[in-house]
Design a protein around this motif. Structure first.
Motif, PDB file in Angstrom:
ATOM      1  N   ALA A  97      96.067  62.630  57.587  1.00  0.00           N
ATOM      2  CA  ALA A  97      97.464  62.182  57.489  1.00  0.00           C
ATOM      3  C   ALA A  97      98.288  63.105  56.583  1.00  0.00           C
ATOM      4  O   ALA A  97      99.463  63.354  56.831  1.00  0.00           O
ATOM      5  N   ILE A  98      97.639  63.615  55.523  1.00  0.00           N
ATOM      6  CA  ILE A  98      98.344  64.478  54.567  1.00  0.00           C
ATOM      7  C   ILE A  98      98.322  65.936  55.006  1.00  0.00           C
ATOM      8  O   ILE A  98      99.240  66.706  54.733  1.00  0.00           O
ATOM      9  N   GLY A  99      97.230  66.319  55.685  1.00  0.00           N
ATOM     10  CA  GLY A  99      97.051  67.727  56.016  1.00  0.00           C
ATOM     11  C   GLY A  99      96.423  68.483  54.849  1.00  0.00           C
ATOM     12  O   GLY A  99      96.777  69.624  54.563  1.00  0.00           O
ATOM     13  N   CYS A 100      95.490  67.819  54.170  1.00  0.00           N
ATOM     14  CA  CYS A 100      94.757  68.487  53.091  1.00  0.00           C
ATOM     15  C   CYS A 100      93.266  68.436  53.420  1.00  0.00           C
ATOM     16  O   CYS A 100      92.865  67.850  54.423  1.00  0.00           O
ATOM     17  N   ALA A 101      92.458  69.041  52.562  1.00  0.00           N
ATOM     18  CA  ALA A 101      91.012  69.013  52.759  1.00  0.00           C
ATOM     19  C   ALA A 101      90.460  67.644  52.348  1.00  0.00           C
ATOM     20  O   ALA A 101      90.988  67.019  51.421  1.00  0.00           O
ATOM     21  N   VAL A 102      89.405  67.204  53.023  1.00  0.00           N
ATOM     22  CA  VAL A 102      88.778  65.924  52.667  1.00  0.00           C
ATOM     23  C   VAL A 102      88.336  65.943  51.196  1.00  0.00           C
ATOM     24  O   VAL A 102      88.410  64.932  50.502  1.00  0.00           O
ATOM     25  N   ALA A 103      87.919  67.108  50.730  1.00  0.00           N
ATOM     26  CA  ALA A 103      87.464  67.228  49.332  1.00  0.00           C
ATOM     27  C   ALA A 103      88.580  66.949  48.327  1.00  0.00           C
ATOM     28  O   ALA A 103      88.316  66.647  47.169  1.00  0.00           O
ATOM     29  N   GLN A 104      89.843  67.053  48.776  1.00  0.00           N
ATOM     30  CA  GLN A 104      90.988  66.777  47.881  1.00  0.00           C
ATOM     31  C   GLN A 104      91.363  65.299  47.839  1.00  0.00           C
ATOM     32  O   GLN A 104      92.275  64.918  47.110  1.00  0.00           O
TER      33      GLN A 104
END
Ligand code: 5CA
Length: 159
Positions: A41-48
């Motif tokens: 949804a955010i367009g970031c890495a899962v690790a973030q």
């Protein structure tokens, strides 16, 4: 904007600001119930994604919160050593009762009761992270430094 937030997201936004953190809660049309959904949804890495996992002390019945990187699995034996008692994953009822929020929306702070908190050291690698903000559609952006300040959590090797 905050006046458009659903009640649990607004409750968290208000509590966060009252505690001096100017982070903005955003509500998304897509579900952010799990770390992969939130990252998508955010367009970031899962690790973030900073996921809030509630555990229960088997001896004391105390709630224990782990803020873990979305990419990691928490090692319950390591957590047990940190709190000096065996732990188990809390059920949905216990998590809701102790934090005041439903699973999938549990924020890292501003809970019903003060909860001993451990922060996955891997989250400190990122300049920006995202955490749940009260509902399974709400997130907020923060830094690892904010996370440490707002939770008072102990950074630990916990995966
Ligand atoms: N909003 C997202 C990203 S921050 C979020 O809250 N993710 S989470 O990982 O912190 O919350 C979902 C977690 O709740 C799952 O990883 C899982 O460990 C736990 N969970 C899901 N369903 C249940 C359940 N029925 N009982 C206990 N724990 C559950």
């Amino acid at each position: 904007m905050s006046h458009e937030l659903r009640p649990s997201a607004r409750k968290f936004q208000t509590a966060l600001i009252a505690r001096g953190f100017q982070c903005e809660v955003v509500e998304l049309p897509d579900a952010t119930r799990t770390a992969p959904q939130a990252a998508q949804a955010i367009g970031c890495a899962v690790a973030q994604i900073a996921k809030s996992l509630v555990f229960k002390g088997r001896r004391t019945d105390k709630a224990i919160l782990v803020i873990a990187s979305g990419a990691n699995r928490v090692d319950e034996a390591k957590l047990g050593e940190l709190v000096a008692e065996p732990v188990e994953k809390a059920n949905a009822h216990f998590a809701r009762e102790r934090t005041g929020f439903v699973i999938g929306g549990i924020p890292p702070t501003c809970h019903t009761e003060s909860i001993a908190t451990f922060i996955d050291e891997d989250l400190l690698q990122h300049a920006e992270i995202w955490a749940a903000a009260g509902t399974p559609h709400a997130l907020f952006k923060l830094t690892p430094s904010h996370l440490r300040k707002m939770t008072g959590g102990q950074v630990a090797a916990i995966k």
